[in-house]
Design a protein around this motif. Sequence first.
Motif, PDB file in Angstrom:
ATOM      1  N   CYS A 151      33.562 -18.462  22.690  1.00 28.39           N
ATOM      2  CA  CYS A 151      32.610 -17.834  21.778  1.00 28.39           C
ATOM      3  C   CYS A 151      33.035 -18.260  20.381  1.00 28.39           C
ATOM      4  O   CYS A 151      34.144 -17.934  19.949  1.00 28.39           O
ATOM      5  CB  CYS A 151      32.644 -16.311  21.920  1.00 28.39           C
ATOM      6  N   ALA A 199      31.970 -17.311  17.506  1.00 23.50           N
ATOM      7  CA  ALA A 199      32.105 -16.184  16.578  1.00 23.50           C
ATOM      8  C   ALA A 199      33.470 -15.517  16.740  1.00 23.50           C
ATOM      9  O   ALA A 199      34.136 -15.193  15.753  1.00 23.50           O
ATOM     10  CB  ALA A 199      30.982 -15.186  16.809  1.00 23.50           C
ATOM     11  N   CYS A 200      33.900 -15.321  17.992  1.00 23.41           N
ATOM     12  CA  CYS A 200      35.229 -14.748  18.242  1.00 23.41           C
ATOM     13  C   CYS A 200      36.309 -15.678  17.695  1.00 23.41           C
ATOM     14  O   CYS A 200      37.268 -15.229  17.072  1.00 23.41           O
ATOM     15  CB  CYS A 200      35.487 -14.566  19.742  1.00 23.41           C
ATOM     16  N   CYS A 246      29.509 -13.234  25.484  1.00 22.70           N
ATOM     17  CA  CYS A 246      30.523 -12.457  24.775  1.00 22.70           C
ATOM     18  C   CYS A 246      29.935 -11.067  24.527  1.00 22.70           C
ATOM     19  O   CYS A 246      28.916 -10.949  23.854  1.00 22.70           O
ATOM     20  CB  CYS A 246      30.866 -13.147  23.455  1.00 22.70           C
ATOM     21  N   ARG A 262      31.197  -8.723  22.827  1.00 27.33           N
ATOM     22  CA  ARG A 262      31.459  -8.317  21.457  1.00 27.33           C
ATOM     23  C   ARG A 262      30.360  -8.767  20.501  1.00 27.33           C
ATOM     24  O   ARG A 262      29.921  -8.026  19.644  1.00 27.33           O
ATOM     25  CB  ARG A 262      32.790  -8.966  21.061  1.00 27.33           C
ATOM     26  N   HIS A 263      29.903  -9.997  20.676  1.00 31.65           N
ATOM     27  CA  HIS A 263      28.886 -10.547  19.785  1.00 31.65           C
ATOM     28  C   HIS A 263      27.510 -10.667  20.435  1.00 31.65           C
ATOM     29  O   HIS A 263      26.568 -11.092  19.781  1.00 31.65           O
ATOM     30  CB  HIS A 263      29.332 -11.928  19.265  1.00 31.65           C
TER      31      HIS A 263
HETATM   32 ZN   LIG Z   1      32.410 -13.347  20.580  1.00 28.80          ZN
END
Ligand SMILES: [Zn+2]
Length: 163
Positions: free
Chosen positions: A97, A99-100, A119, A121-122
Amino acid sequence: MLDTDIKTWLLPIEPLEGESLSHFLGRVRRRNYLSTSALGELAGIRGVVTRWEKFRHNPFPSDQELTALGNLLGLELSQLKAMLPSEPMKLEPIRLCGACYGESPFHRIEWQYKSRWKCDRHDLKLLCKCPNCGAKFKIPSLWDFGKCDRCGLGFCEMKNTRN
Ligand SMILES: [Zn+2]
Ligand SMILES: [Zn+2]
């Protein structure tokens, strides 16, 4: 008398929460200028480290092998076990990911779980190849520069698509 135990000479590296063992081993080796075979030799588990870096966990890492590595790196067995998969995983493709990675640059073990395709989280789909040139990602232990090996696009610049 001086403690001349060579095992204490390795520079310590702390595992990050959620980091995969492959990524962690790569950091340990680069910090200490060691090849995979040299790290295995030092820990007394020849050949095993090379397999772990490729996520070849069959046979699954034993407590004995992990303890040997832990003794060398000054880590508890539980710290090393935390970097192993806790559910069925896929060796490939290696996924990420962007972004992570932008938030904290390391490979998460959960990205390789069979059940994961995005993901959480995002809420973004995990990337399984470079969105710019289509190259596959290398094994995480080789992620020293955090960018695509072929076109040079940074992992954190890679935009995942939403679903
Ligand atoms: Zn992520
Ligand atoms: Zn690329």
